[in-house]
Write a protein that holds these residues in place. Sequence first.
Motif, PDB file in Angstrom:
ATOM      1  N   PRO A  66     -40.147 -23.301  22.795  1.00 10.24           N
ATOM      2  CA  PRO A  66     -41.491 -22.839  23.149  1.00 10.24           C
ATOM      3  C   PRO A  66     -42.418 -22.721  21.934  1.00 10.24           C
ATOM      4  O   PRO A  66     -43.614 -22.973  22.057  1.00 10.24           O
ATOM      5  N   ASP A  67     -41.875 -22.375  20.775  1.00 10.45           N
ATOM      6  CA  ASP A  67     -42.717 -22.278  19.569  1.00 10.45           C
ATOM      7  C   ASP A  67     -43.286 -23.641  19.181  1.00 10.45           C
ATOM      8  O   ASP A  67     -44.421 -23.733  18.713  1.00 10.45           O
ATOM      9  N   LEU A  68     -42.505 -24.699  19.367  1.00  8.23           N
ATOM     10  CA  LEU A  68     -42.989 -26.042  19.076  1.00  8.23           C
ATOM     11  C   LEU A  68     -44.121 -26.416  20.028  1.00  8.23           C
ATOM     12  O   LEU A  68     -45.164 -26.921  19.602  1.00  8.23           O
ATOM     13  N   ILE A  69     -43.925 -26.139  21.308  1.00 12.02           N
ATOM     14  CA  ILE A  69     -44.951 -26.462  22.300  1.00 12.02           C
ATOM     15  C   ILE A  69     -46.207 -25.632  22.049  1.00 12.02           C
ATOM     16  O   ILE A  69     -47.325 -26.142  22.127  1.00 12.02           O
ATOM     17  N   ARG A  70     -46.045 -24.356  21.698  1.00 16.17           N
ATOM     18  CA  ARG A  70     -47.197 -23.510  21.372  1.00 16.17           C
ATOM     19  C   ARG A  70     -47.956 -24.081  20.176  1.00 16.17           C
ATOM     20  O   ARG A  70     -49.188 -24.142  20.184  1.00 16.17           O
ATOM     21  N   ALA A  71     -47.229 -24.544  19.150  1.00 18.06           N
ATOM     22  CA  ALA A  71     -47.880 -25.122  17.971  1.00 18.06           C
ATOM     23  C   ALA A  71     -48.651 -26.388  18.339  1.00 18.06           C
ATOM     24  O   ALA A  71     -49.767 -26.610  17.847  1.00 18.06           O
ATOM     25  N   ILE A  72     -48.067 -27.208  19.205  1.00 16.42           N
ATOM     26  CA  ILE A  72     -48.764 -28.417  19.648  1.00 16.42           C
ATOM     27  C   ILE A  72     -50.029 -28.042  20.416  1.00 16.42           C
ATOM     28  O   ILE A  72     -51.100 -28.611  20.184  1.00 16.42           O
TER      29      ILE A  72
END
Length: 109
Positions: free
Chosen positions: A14-20
Amino acid sequence: FAIDDNNNAPTFEPDLIRAIFKHIWARKAQERERNEMENTRPKTVGAGTSKKNRPTSSNANALKLSCELLRIFITGSVQRASTIAEAEGGTKIEATHLERILPQLLLDF
């Protein structure tokens, strides 16, 4: 990828998707500002806060859902491409296989 606690299927962090998402939101905000500067006409803003000043955020459930949708989309894409690769007698998925399923992927959205 990470392993989800519920079904042990690989999923996106989820942190990767939030960053994107944050990256995209920041780019869109810059584009809006650039467009507003080009249009020198004064605009009236109604009650509330303008889009430019509102922070964009997502909650944990929205991020989980986004991760799951992305996982399902990619899994389906790989399965479709592998079917084409097998039909051609190949053992690897190549870019041409993905190019051939692109219309199907676009129709999924």
